[in-house]
Design a protein around this motif. Structure first.
Motif, PDB file in Angstrom:
ATOM      1  N   THR A 303     -13.122  -8.486  52.478  1.00  0.00           N
ATOM      2  CA  THR A 303     -12.027  -9.289  53.025  1.00  0.00           C
ATOM      3  C   THR A 303     -12.602 -10.061  54.209  1.00  0.00           C
ATOM      4  OG1 THR A 303     -11.366  -7.596  54.613  1.00  0.00           O
ATOM      5  CG2 THR A 303     -10.366  -7.496  52.433  1.00  0.00           C
ATOM      6  N   TYR A 304     -11.858 -11.036  54.705  1.00  0.00           N
ATOM      7  CA  TYR A 304     -12.367 -11.858  55.822  1.00  0.00           C
ATOM      8  C   TYR A 304     -12.646 -10.982  57.042  1.00  0.00           C
ATOM      9  CZ  TYR A 304      -8.454 -11.189  58.836  1.00  0.00           C
ATOM     10  OH  TYR A 304      -7.560 -10.598  59.685  1.00  0.00           O
ATOM     11  N   PHE A 305     -11.936  -9.860  57.130  1.00  0.00           N
ATOM     12  CA  PHE A 305     -12.016  -9.002  58.308  1.00  0.00           C
ATOM     13  C   PHE A 305     -13.426  -8.455  58.518  1.00  0.00           C
ATOM     14  CE2 PHE A 305     -10.461  -4.755  60.214  1.00  0.00           C
ATOM     15  CZ  PHE A 305     -10.538  -5.245  61.502  1.00  0.00           C
ATOM     16  N   MET A 306     -14.080  -8.117  57.398  1.00  0.00           N
ATOM     17  CA  MET A 306     -15.392  -7.473  57.506  1.00  0.00           C
ATOM     18  C   MET A 306     -16.442  -8.359  58.171  1.00  0.00           C
ATOM     19  SD  MET A 306     -16.700  -4.613  57.223  1.00  0.00           S
ATOM     20  CE  MET A 306     -18.131  -4.678  58.281  1.00  0.00           C
ATOM     21  N   PRO A 307     -16.673  -9.579  57.637  1.00  0.00           N
ATOM     22  CA  PRO A 307     -17.639 -10.430  58.346  1.00  0.00           C
ATOM     23  C   PRO A 307     -17.207 -10.742  59.775  1.00  0.00           C
ATOM     24  CG  PRO A 307     -16.612 -11.608  56.513  1.00  0.00           C
ATOM     25  CD  PRO A 307     -16.230 -10.181  56.376  1.00  0.00           C
ATOM     26  N   ASP A 308     -15.890 -10.762  60.023  1.00  0.00           N
ATOM     27  CA  ASP A 308     -15.413 -11.019  61.374  1.00  0.00           C
ATOM     28  C   ASP A 308     -15.825  -9.903  62.333  1.00  0.00           C
ATOM     29  OD1 ASP A 308     -14.287 -13.461  61.593  1.00  0.00           O
ATOM     30  OD2 ASP A 308     -12.294 -12.725  62.128  1.00  0.00           O
ATOM     31  N   ILE A 309     -15.772  -8.669  61.836  1.00  0.00           N
ATOM     32  CA  ILE A 309     -16.235  -7.547  62.659  1.00  0.00           C
ATOM     33  C   ILE A 309     -17.714  -7.722  62.959  1.00  0.00           C
ATOM     34  CG2 ILE A 309     -16.685  -5.062  62.698  1.00  0.00           C
ATOM     35  CD1 ILE A 309     -14.205  -4.709  60.926  1.00  0.00           C
ATOM     36  N   ALA A 310     -18.469  -8.019  61.904  1.00  0.00           N
ATOM     37  CA  ALA A 310     -19.915  -8.201  62.081  1.00  0.00           C
ATOM     38  C   ALA A 310     -20.189  -9.320  63.077  1.00  0.00           C
ATOM     39  CB  ALA A 310     -20.563  -8.502  60.739  1.00  0.00           C
ATOM     40  N   TYR A 311     -19.366 -10.361  63.000  1.00  0.00           N
ATOM     41  CA  TYR A 311     -19.547 -11.499  63.906  1.00  0.00           C
ATOM     42  C   TYR A 311     -19.283 -11.093  65.364  1.00  0.00           C
ATOM     43  CZ  TYR A 311     -18.385 -15.848  66.306  1.00  0.00           C
ATOM     44  OH  TYR A 311     -18.318 -16.867  67.220  1.00  0.00           O
ATOM     45  N   HIS A 312     -18.212 -10.328  65.580  1.00  0.00           N
ATOM     46  CA  HIS A 312     -17.926  -9.903  66.953  1.00  0.00           C
ATOM     47  C   HIS A 312     -19.011  -8.972  67.491  1.00  0.00           C
ATOM     48  CE1 HIS A 312     -14.055 -11.846  66.435  1.00  0.00           C
ATOM     49  NE2 HIS A 312     -13.890 -11.737  67.729  1.00  0.00           N
ATOM     50  N   ARG A 337      -6.284  -4.986  65.390  1.00  0.00           N
ATOM     51  CA  ARG A 337      -7.271  -4.531  64.407  1.00  0.00           C
ATOM     52  C   ARG A 337      -8.697  -4.812  64.865  1.00  0.00           C
ATOM     53  NH1 ARG A 337      -5.572  -8.387  59.468  1.00  0.00           N
ATOM     54  NH2 ARG A 337      -3.647  -7.918  60.549  1.00  0.00           N
ATOM     55  N   MET A 338      -8.905  -5.974  65.502  1.00  0.00           N
ATOM     56  CA  MET A 338     -10.265  -6.267  65.966  1.00  0.00           C
ATOM     57  C   MET A 338     -10.640  -5.402  67.165  1.00  0.00           C
ATOM     58  SD  MET A 338     -13.044  -7.773  65.443  1.00  0.00           S
ATOM     59  CE  MET A 338     -12.699  -9.034  64.215  1.00  0.00           C
ATOM     60  N   LYS A 339      -9.711  -5.222  68.068  1.00  0.00           N
ATOM     61  CA  LYS A 339      -9.992  -4.344  69.217  1.00  0.00           C
ATOM     62  C   LYS A 339     -10.330  -2.938  68.727  1.00  0.00           C
ATOM     63  CE  LYS A 339      -7.610  -6.479  73.092  1.00  0.00           C
ATOM     64  NZ  LYS A 339      -7.290  -6.099  74.454  1.00  0.00           N
ATOM     65  N   SER A 340      -9.571  -2.476  67.745  1.00  0.00           N
ATOM     66  CA  SER A 340      -9.823  -1.137  67.204  1.00  0.00           C
ATOM     67  C   SER A 340     -11.231  -1.055  66.636  1.00  0.00           C
ATOM     68  CB  SER A 340      -8.819  -0.809  66.096  1.00  0.00           C
ATOM     69  OG  SER A 340      -7.514  -0.862  66.603  1.00  0.00           O
ATOM     70  N   ASP A 350     -10.846  -3.577  76.545  1.00  0.00           N
ATOM     71  CA  ASP A 350     -10.774  -4.827  77.290  1.00  0.00           C
ATOM     72  C   ASP A 350     -12.007  -5.712  77.119  1.00  0.00           C
ATOM     73  OD1 ASP A 350      -8.335  -3.986  78.343  1.00  0.00           O
ATOM     74  OD2 ASP A 350      -9.359  -2.845  79.921  1.00  0.00           O
ATOM     75  N   ILE A 351     -12.926  -5.275  76.260  1.00  0.00           N
ATOM     76  CA  ILE A 351     -14.130  -6.097  76.058  1.00  0.00           C
ATOM     77  C   ILE A 351     -13.745  -7.403  75.358  1.00  0.00           C
ATOM     78  CG2 ILE A 351     -14.762  -5.160  73.761  1.00  0.00           C
ATOM     79  CD1 ILE A 351     -17.300  -5.858  76.521  1.00  0.00           C
ATOM     80  N   LEU A 352     -12.637  -7.348  74.617  1.00  0.00           N
ATOM     81  CA  LEU A 352     -12.149  -8.542  73.913  1.00  0.00           C
ATOM     82  C   LEU A 352     -10.756  -8.891  74.424  1.00  0.00           C
ATOM     83  CD1 LEU A 352     -12.229 -10.605  71.467  1.00  0.00           C
ATOM     84  CD2 LEU A 352     -11.114  -8.814  70.140  1.00  0.00           C
ATOM     85  N   GLU A 353     -10.590 -10.124  74.842  1.00  0.00           N
ATOM     86  CA  GLU A 353      -9.258 -10.607  75.221  1.00  0.00           C
ATOM     87  C   GLU A 353      -8.894 -11.721  74.257  1.00  0.00           C
ATOM     88  OE1 GLU A 353      -7.249  -9.403  77.282  1.00  0.00           O
ATOM     89  OE2 GLU A 353      -8.432  -8.215  78.704  1.00  0.00           O
ATOM     90  N   VAL A 354      -7.690 -11.666  73.742  1.00  0.00           N
ATOM     91  CA  VAL A 354      -7.266 -12.697  72.801  1.00  0.00           C
ATOM     92  C   VAL A 354      -6.140 -13.509  73.413  1.00  0.00           C
ATOM     93  CG1 VAL A 354      -6.352 -13.167  70.505  1.00  0.00           C
ATOM     94  CG2 VAL A 354      -7.902 -11.238  70.860  1.00  0.00           C
ATOM     95  N   GLU A 355      -6.310 -14.797  73.408  1.00  0.00           N
ATOM     96  CA  GLU A 355      -5.289 -15.692  73.930  1.00  0.00           C
ATOM     97  C   GLU A 355      -4.633 -16.374  72.743  1.00  0.00           C
ATOM     98  OE1 GLU A 355      -3.484 -16.056  77.149  1.00  0.00           O
ATOM     99  OE2 GLU A 355      -5.481 -15.205  77.330  1.00  0.00           O
ATOM    100  N   LEU A 356      -3.348 -16.153  72.568  1.00  0.00           N
ATOM    101  CA  LEU A 356      -2.665 -16.751  71.417  1.00  0.00           C
ATOM    102  C   LEU A 356      -2.048 -18.092  71.817  1.00  0.00           C
ATOM    103  CD1 LEU A 356      -0.862 -13.680  69.836  1.00  0.00           C
ATOM    104  CD2 LEU A 356      -2.983 -14.774  69.102  1.00  0.00           C
ATOM    105  N   VAL A 357      -2.324 -19.080  71.024  1.00  0.00           N
ATOM    106  CA  VAL A 357      -1.762 -20.401  71.287  1.00  0.00           C
ATOM    107  C   VAL A 357      -0.699 -20.680  70.232  1.00  0.00           C
ATOM    108  CG1 VAL A 357      -2.240 -22.863  71.468  1.00  0.00           C
ATOM    109  CG2 VAL A 357      -3.939 -21.205  72.241  1.00  0.00           C
ATOM    110  N   GLN A 358       0.501 -20.934  70.675  1.00  0.00           N
ATOM    111  CA  GLN A 358       1.585 -21.190  69.728  1.00  0.00           C
ATOM    112  C   GLN A 358       1.359 -22.502  68.993  1.00  0.00           C
ATOM    113  OE1 GLN A 358       4.106 -19.843  68.338  1.00  0.00           O
ATOM    114  NE2 GLN A 358       4.185 -17.905  69.437  1.00  0.00           N
ATOM    115  N   VAL A 359       1.833 -22.540  67.776  1.00  0.00           N
ATOM    116  CA  VAL A 359       1.655 -23.751  66.976  1.00  0.00           C
ATOM    117  C   VAL A 359       2.441 -24.917  67.565  1.00  0.00           C
ATOM    118  CG1 VAL A 359       1.062 -22.836  64.729  1.00  0.00           C
ATOM    119  CG2 VAL A 359       3.438 -22.808  65.479  1.00  0.00           C
ATOM    120  N   VAL A 360       1.955 -26.099  67.300  1.00  0.00           N
ATOM    121  CA  VAL A 360       2.646 -27.300  67.726  1.00  0.00           C
ATOM    122  C   VAL A 360       3.483 -27.794  66.550  1.00  0.00           C
ATOM    123  CG1 VAL A 360       2.361 -29.645  68.591  1.00  0.00           C
ATOM    124  CG2 VAL A 360       0.692 -27.896  69.180  1.00  0.00           C
TER     125      VAL A 360
END
Length: 540
Positions: A303-312, A337-340, A350-360
């Motif tokens: 799934t997309y999640f796996m390479p994303d973990i590897a990327y982080h 899920r990524m923090k986990s 806290d090694i990862l902070e995610v800033e969510l930007v609302q859609v326009v």
RNA sequence: GCCCUUGUAGCUCAGUUGGAUAGAGCAACGGCCUUCUAAGCCGUAGGUUGAAUGUUCGAAUCAUUUCAAGGGCGCCA
């Protein structure tokens, strides 16, 4: 040390002299909203009343009678127990010489030896960037500039999703356009891309190598995908550059998938995986998530999640102290899920902070227009730059908190051109620039001896607060605070300009004092505009 | 059904992490250009902070409930 920090230290010392321990960082100094409450106000007495079981006014009295009064002309206890500070003239005017001597460095803090990686935009290379990306780009880049000013070592990173189904569709779409252009009418697949950019890419391939890729071979399919990604990315980089956003690192999913990197990453997660219905799951519920997440489908694909973990993990292996992801709000489920996943490897949450930007939401005549890359009806970043302008667009996007839902009406944005708040700020800078150019042969009075008016006073106090605004905005990743600062600064500059005539042929000393304040204000305005990537024009 | 985000002036949004009389910009109304740029300044009006209850010296901010909008909910990215 600036005025606010000095005040905090004085308060802390006053408390310490009475055996009360209250460290500097927990003291909050605020700007008084009205001048009758002094230049700065502090609410420590109210904060402490609970712990000390004392009336807040009593505590305030203890502080006031023990505080070092240098640089302060008057201290008052007001209301329930606020302490209001009225600064002496010298401590207020001191900021002028500080600003002029530091110039473009005023507001920048010393290196803190922390490395932060900010990943943003990261749009799939399957079409032009649109409004939503523009918002992410403006906010992301401003956060980077804030971090830099606050003393961090910043890396701007873009992650290219170049391995999924999306890029396959891209290849097929280009292939179809290519065939059609060469006289073999072919339909673009329904889940393909229909924008003009696809046609351009197809005709560019023909210009470069004619009909070399007509056959339906696997190699040719790969070529269309690879060439498509390359050209779309080129286009994206150009658009971003004209939006004044440049990245240090481009990472790609295909690189992450190379060799056995995914397999060896899974190996590291052995303790936290299990097989269910033929798919491999990661036990993210052991940490922050409410559901376990699949990392390998029952058909053997990741799934997309796996390479994303590897990327982080790849980013972390490059020794960053903090990772920041700036993502669209539809990714909010992704945070836990990524923090986990990172915590499973021993990292702090806290090694990862995610800033969510609302859609326009794109509006036209009060109605929502659905934007889609596939149908090609989105307002692109390029159109935005051309029609509304880079300055106005960046200012607009950064002035709203990332979390706020935002409606964007293009026709309204064009209409509002002259009343856009960005021009208010730029105009303030331009007016000062003109005065300073006119009086370029007159020396500054760096002590600001003759500055007495209320407008001058308020302006100086506001200028002095700039460095601490940088720090708090950076810590909160809130560039809209800079916009608020700029708006107030512009207002004070305009009032100063209107009420306090700067060049007075019959009073050279007053002119010199006011010119120095004008210069300092111009510097701070320019520095602040730079944080949000907006230009500071000399004339308008 | 569960989870996340948001709800503040006619409109678009702030609100310094629980503080003093909730603020800006547009829009509205009234003044101000023989002196450095009127893309400006000064003033007026505009509010039950979606609603209710609670926590305490004090709530837009915290908690519970509720309403509304947007988004997400195990092999999509």
């Amino acid at each position: 040390m600036n005025i606010e920090e000095k005040l905090k230290e004085k308060i802390s010392n006053a408390l310490a002299s009475q055996g009360i321990v209250f460290p500097v960082p927990s003291i909050i100094i605020e700007h008084s909203k009205s001048s009758e409450h002094g230049d700065y106000a502090c609410n420590v007495a109210l904060q402490l009343s609970k712990d000390l079981h004392k009336n807040p006014r009593e505590i305030a009295t203890i502080i006031v009678s023990n505080i070092d009064r240098s640089g302060i002309s008057k201290i008052e206890i007001a209301g329930p127990g606020f302490i209001n500070f009225f600064l002496s003239q010298e401590s207020i005017t001191k900021v002028i010489s500080t600003i002029i001597s530091q110039g473009s460095d005023f507001g920048k803090h010393e290196k803190n030896n922390l490395r932060v990686n900010v990943e943003f935009v990261s749009a799939n290379p399957t079409g032009s960037l649109h409004l939503g990306h523009a918002r992410c780009a403006a906010i992301g880049d401003s956060i980077c500039r804030l971090y830099e000013a606050a003393g961090y070592d910043v890396t701007r990173e873009y992650y290219i999703n170049d391995a999924g189904a999306q890029v396959e569709h891209l290849g097929e779409s280009i292939s179809a356009r290519y065939m059609t252009l060469l006289g073999i009418p072919t339909d673009v697949p329904t889940d393909g891309y229909h924008g003009e950019d696809i046609k351009k890419i197809a005709s560019r391939i023909i210009d470069e190598s004619g009909n070399k890729y007509l056959s339906d071979s696997i190699d040719n399919k790969k070529y269309f995908v690879q060439k498509g990604i390359e050209l779309e990315l080129e286009n994206i980089k150009e658009d971003l550059k004209s939006f004044r956003v440049e990245f240090d690192v481009f990472s790609s999913e295909s690189k992450i998938r190379e060799g056995h990197r995914i397999e060896s990453t899974i190996e590291k997660y052995k303790k936290f995986t299990y097989v269910s219905d033929g798919a491999l799951f990661l036990k993210t519920t052991a940490f922050l998530d409410d559901k376990d997440r699949p990392i390998k489908k029952s058909d053997g694909q990741y799934t997309y999640f796996m390479p994303d973990i590897a990327y982080h993990l790849d980013k972390l292996s490059r020794k960053f102290d903090l990772l920041v992801d700036i993502l669209g709000a539809d990714h909010h489920g992704y945070i836990a899920r990524m923090k986990s996943a990172l915590m499973m490897q021993g990292y702090s949450r806290d090694i990862l902070e995610v800033e969510l930007v609302q859609v326009v939401r794109l509006m036209k005549d009060g109605l929502e227009v659905k934007m889609s890359k596939r149908t090609g009806n989105a307002v692109t970043l390029r159109e935005l730059c051309e029609d509304v302008g880079v300055d106005a667009s960046r200012y607009f996007f950064v002035s709203r908190a990332a979390s706020s839902h935002l409606d964007f009406d293009l026709s309204l944005a064009l209409e509002q051109n002259s009343s856009n708040p960005v021009y208010y700020a730029q105009y303030a800078h331009a007016r000062l620039s003109k005065v300073l150019a006119t009086a370029s042969d007159i020396d500054f009075d760096l002590d600001g001896k003759r500055l007495r008016e209320e407008q001058e006073n308020e302006l100086m106090v506001h200028l002095a607060s700039y460095p601490s605004i940088i720090v708090s905005s950076a810590n909160e990743r809130a560039p809209q605070k800079i916009v608020i600062y700029i708006q107030k600064l512009a207002s004070l500059i305009h009032a100063f300009y209107t009420e306090c005539h700067i060049i007075n042929s019959d009073d050279k000393e007053l002119t010199q004092s006011r010119l120095a304040l004008a210069k300092a204000s111009q510097i701070v305005m320019r520095n602040a505009l730079d944080i949000i990537g907006v230009s500071a024009p000399e004339k308008m």
